[in-house]
Structures are given as structure tokens and as C-alpha cells.
Design a protein around this motif. Structure first.
Motif, PDB file in Angstrom:
ATOM      1  N   PRO A  66       0.571  -1.483  -0.071  1.00 52.43           N
ATOM      2  CA  PRO A  66       0.078   0.130  -0.102  1.00 52.43           C
ATOM      3  C   PRO A  66       1.068   1.198  -0.079  1.00 52.43           C
ATOM      4  CG  PRO A  66      -0.289  -1.094   1.858  1.00 52.43           C
ATOM      5  CD  PRO A  66       0.304  -2.377   1.348  1.00 52.43           C
ATOM      6  N   ARG A  67       1.634   1.133   0.401  1.00 51.62           N
ATOM      7  CA  ARG A  67       3.158   2.773   0.317  1.00 51.62           C
ATOM      8  C   ARG A  67       4.424   1.864   0.786  1.00 51.62           C
ATOM      9  NH1 ARG A  67       0.769   7.202   2.286  1.00 51.62           N
ATOM     10  NH2 ARG A  67       3.381   7.984   3.065  1.00 51.62           N
ATOM     11  N   PRO A  68       4.463   1.508  -0.308  1.00 57.70           N
ATOM     12  CA  PRO A  68       6.069   1.236  -0.321  1.00 57.70           C
ATOM     13  C   PRO A  68       7.241   2.428  -0.212  1.00 57.70           C
ATOM     14  CG  PRO A  68       5.354   1.592  -3.157  1.00 57.70           C
ATOM     15  CD  PRO A  68       4.198   2.047  -1.667  1.00 57.70           C
ATOM     16  N   ASP A  69       8.507   1.875   0.118  1.00 54.36           N
ATOM     17  CA  ASP A  69       9.435   3.369   0.166  1.00 54.36           C
ATOM     18  C   ASP A  69      10.015   3.291  -1.131  1.00 54.36           C
ATOM     19  OD1 ASP A  69      12.243   4.080   0.976  1.00 54.36           O
ATOM     20  OD2 ASP A  69      12.493   3.927   3.158  1.00 54.36           O
ATOM     21  N   LEU A  70      10.092   4.181  -1.897  1.00 51.36           N
ATOM     22  CA  LEU A  70      10.447   4.055  -3.117  1.00 51.36           C
ATOM     23  C   LEU A  70      11.779   3.635  -3.025  1.00 51.36           C
ATOM     24  CD1 LEU A  70       8.094   7.293  -4.187  1.00 51.36           C
ATOM     25  CD2 LEU A  70       8.038   4.888  -4.654  1.00 51.36           C
ATOM     26  N   PHE A  71      13.171   4.245  -2.207  1.00 43.65           N
ATOM     27  CA  PHE A  71      13.966   4.282  -2.122  1.00 43.65           C
ATOM     28  C   PHE A  71      14.375   2.253  -2.439  1.00 43.65           C
ATOM     29  CE2 PHE A  71      14.053   8.719  -0.359  1.00 43.65           C
ATOM     30  CZ  PHE A  71      15.283   9.492  -1.820  1.00 43.65           C
ATOM     31  N   ARG A  72      13.992   2.197  -1.200  1.00 44.05           N
ATOM     32  CA  ARG A  72      13.862   0.574  -0.884  1.00 44.05           C
ATOM     33  C   ARG A  72      13.505  -0.100  -2.128  1.00 44.05           C
ATOM     34  NH1 ARG A  72      10.401  -3.767   1.503  1.00 44.05           N
ATOM     35  NH2 ARG A  72      12.325  -5.639   2.152  1.00 44.05           N
ATOM     36  N   LEU A  73      12.090   0.177  -2.965  1.00 44.65           N
ATOM     37  CA  LEU A  73      11.902  -0.340  -4.259  1.00 44.65           C
ATOM     38  C   LEU A  73      13.046   0.014  -5.471  1.00 44.65           C
ATOM     39  CD1 LEU A  73      10.084  -1.106  -6.291  1.00 44.65           C
ATOM     40  CD2 LEU A  73       8.828   1.103  -6.680  1.00 44.65           C
ATOM     41  N   MET A  74      13.837   1.204  -5.347  1.00 46.53           N
ATOM     42  CA  MET A  74      14.810   1.529  -6.483  1.00 46.53           C
ATOM     43  C   MET A  74      16.204   0.925  -6.121  1.00 46.53           C
ATOM     44  SD  MET A  74      12.720   1.880  -8.760  1.00 46.53           S
ATOM     45  CE  MET A  74      13.635   3.068  -9.937  1.00 46.53           C
ATOM     46  N   ASP A  75      16.264   0.337  -4.843  1.00 48.20           N
ATOM     47  CA  ASP A  75      18.074   0.122  -4.180  1.00 48.20           C
ATOM     48  C   ASP A  75      18.529   0.810  -4.031  1.00 48.20           C
ATOM     49  OD1 ASP A  75      18.918  -1.869  -2.866  1.00 48.20           O
ATOM     50  OD2 ASP A  75      20.031  -2.552  -5.516  1.00 48.20           O
ATOM     51  N   CYS A  76      18.253   1.768  -3.609  1.00 47.01           N
ATOM     52  CA  CYS A  76      19.136   3.178  -3.589  1.00 47.01           C
ATOM     53  C   CYS A  76      18.900   3.110  -1.934  1.00 47.01           C
ATOM     54  CB  CYS A  76      17.453   4.152  -4.020  1.00 47.01           C
ATOM     55  SG  CYS A  76      17.872   4.445  -5.938  1.00 47.01           S
ATOM     56  N   ASP A  77      19.585   4.218  -1.059  1.00 48.58           N
ATOM     57  CA  ASP A  77      20.463   4.438  -0.089  1.00 48.58           C
ATOM     58  C   ASP A  77      19.097   5.158   0.358  1.00 48.58           C
ATOM     59  OD1 ASP A  77      22.136   2.525   0.686  1.00 48.58           O
ATOM     60  OD2 ASP A  77      23.667   4.333   0.099  1.00 48.58           O
ATOM     61  N   ARG A  78      18.489   5.345   1.120  1.00 45.70           N
ATOM     62  CA  ARG A  78      17.581   6.740   1.944  1.00 45.70           C
ATOM     63  C   ARG A  78      18.408   7.657   2.002  1.00 45.70           C
ATOM     64  NH1 ARG A  78      12.844   6.479   5.881  1.00 45.70           N
ATOM     65  NH2 ARG A  78      12.193   4.602   4.759  1.00 45.70           N
ATOM     66  N   SER A  79      18.543   8.471   1.136  1.00 44.39           N
ATOM     67  CA  SER A  79      19.539  10.114   1.115  1.00 44.39           C
ATOM     68  C   SER A  79      19.084  10.757  -0.232  1.00 44.39           C
ATOM     69  CB  SER A  79      21.478   9.433   0.483  1.00 44.39           C
ATOM     70  OG  SER A  79      22.020  10.156   0.786  1.00 44.39           O
TER      71      SER A  79
END
Length: 232
Positions: A66-79
Motif C-alpha cells: 500500500p505505501r512502498p518505500d520508493l528508495f527501497r523499491l529502487m534499491d537506493c540508500d535513503r539519501s
């Protein structure tokens, strides 16, 4: 008769004490929810929230979270600082896996999930690629209210600069002036991007919010410039 009544009261008290001493059932907490199951075959699914996930049993594509973390989805650090080439590679890899063209012969539900995933991946890519939308999304993840243009109203020098550019854009079309404005906007956006990067890296979210508000002004100017350059 009184002896019988006393015996009945004694039994009632003992039953009440036993009930109070017994362990009470606990309410199910968030961690005790049943594991999700595949919509197609019913197999239990390991957690993979927000990622395009295929059932290990029947290989059916599962719905996005329902509310995916876009950074995690795109395999990026949250930065705020990202690797654009790595982001693009991840985008292409995910789209190859879930693109609706691959699901034309699958059940309608799976086709729908494919479209949802594809749309979500596009959104994630565009959000993280653009410095302004990436910064606003980071603020959201950190619980900071979205940046508004009014957040930098106290900077009179900045507002005067924006006003002057708007006045130039309102003048009759002149290619030389438009090119000058285009270069100015690009330079200002690059400067602000560097300042926003530094603000996030020292965890100064309020400063990042003010700078992103300024970036919004230049994004609006960029839109006006593009419309101005369209041949009439």
C-alpha cells in the motif's frame, strides 16, 4: 440450609479467584497478523513489502504494497545524494520483470497487478531522479511538512530576483533573453541542489525545507520558460 449457602458461596469465591489467576488472552498485535498468502495458489508469502514479488510456489505476480518505500523499491540508500546511473539500471531491470506486455496471457488480476507495478516503478524513478521531488519525498519520510513557496518569503533579495525573471518572461518573446534566462535557471538549480545536499547530509531538515521551497520557484520559472519557447 445456611451451611449449604455457605458452601455455595465458598465455591463461587474459589471459582472467581481461579478465573482472576488464569492468564488472560492477549489481543493480537501488529506482529501477530497472519502471513500474507498468494492470491493465486494460497501459499504463504515471505515479507517483501513494496517490491515486485512473485509467489515462490506458482510464480504469480503479487500486488504492490500500500505505501512502498520508493528508495527501497529502487534499491537506493535513503539519501538525497543518489547514483543516477544505478537508478536507471534498476528502473530498466524492474520494468523488464513486470512490464504489462509480459502478462498478456496471464489472468486479468495478474495483468492488473503488472500495470500497478509498472506505474509505481515509473513514479519511483521520476520521483528519485528529480532533485526537487526527491527532496520533498525525503522530507515526507522524515515527517516534515511539505515545503511551500511561502517558506522563503522572508528572503526579500531572493524574491526580488524571482520577480525580475518573471518580468522578463512577460516581455515580448526574445530568443536571446530566453536563452539568458534558461542558463540562469540552470545555474541556480545546480547551486540549490548542492546546498540541499549539504543540508540533508548534516541532517538540517528545516534548512533543506527552505531551500526546496526556493527550488519550487525555479521549477515554476522553468515551466513558464518552456511554454514561452513553444512556437506560436
Amino acid at each position: 440450609m445456611q451451611a449449604a449457602l455457605r458452601r455455595s458461596l465458598g465455591r463461587a469465591r474459589r471459582a472467581l479467584c481461579a478465573a482472576e489467576a488464569a492468564p488472560r488472552p492477549r489481543c493480537a498485535g501488529p506482529g501477530s497478523a497472519p502471513a500474507p498468502r498468494c492470491w493465486s495458489c494460497g501459499s504463504p508469502l515471505p515479507g517483501a513489502e513494496g517490491l515486485p514479488y512473485f509467489c515462490p510456489g506458482c510464480r504469480a505476480l503479487q500486488p504492490p504494497g500500500p505505501r512502498p518505500d520508493l528508495f527501497r523499491l529502487m534499491d537506493c540508500d535513503r539519501s538525497f545524494r543518489i547514483d543516477a546511473q544505478q537508478l536507471q539500471r534498476r528502473f530498466r531491470s524492474l520494468q523488464r520483470a513486470v512490464h504489462p506486455d509480459r502478462f498478456g496471457q496471464r489472468p486479468p488480476k495478474e495483468q492488473h497487478y503488472s500495470e500497478q507495478h509498472s506505474s509505481l516503478i515509473n513514479k519511483a524513478y521520476q520521483t528519485l531522479l528529480n532533485p526537487l521531488s526527491r527532496g520533498l519525498y525525503l522530507l515526507e519520510l522524515n515527517g516534515v511538512e511539505p515545503a511551500q513557496e511561502t517558506d522563503c518569503d522572508a528572503d526579500s533579495v531572493f524574491l526580488m530576483e524571482i520577480m525580475e525573471i518573471n518580468e522578463k518572461l512577460a516581455e515580448p518573446k526574445n530568443e536571446d533573453i530566453l536563452e539568458e534566462i534558461e542558463i540562469l535557471i540552470k545555474v541556480k538549480q545546480e547551486e540549490l541542489t548542492k546546498e540541499v545536499t549539504a543540508a540533508f547530509e548534516r541532517d538540517d531538515l528545516q534548512e533543506a525545507k527552505k531551500l526546496l521551497a526556493k527550488m519550487k520557484y525555479f521549477a515554476n520559472l522553468e515551466d513558464k520558460l518552456k511554454k514561452k519557447k513553444i512556437p506560436s
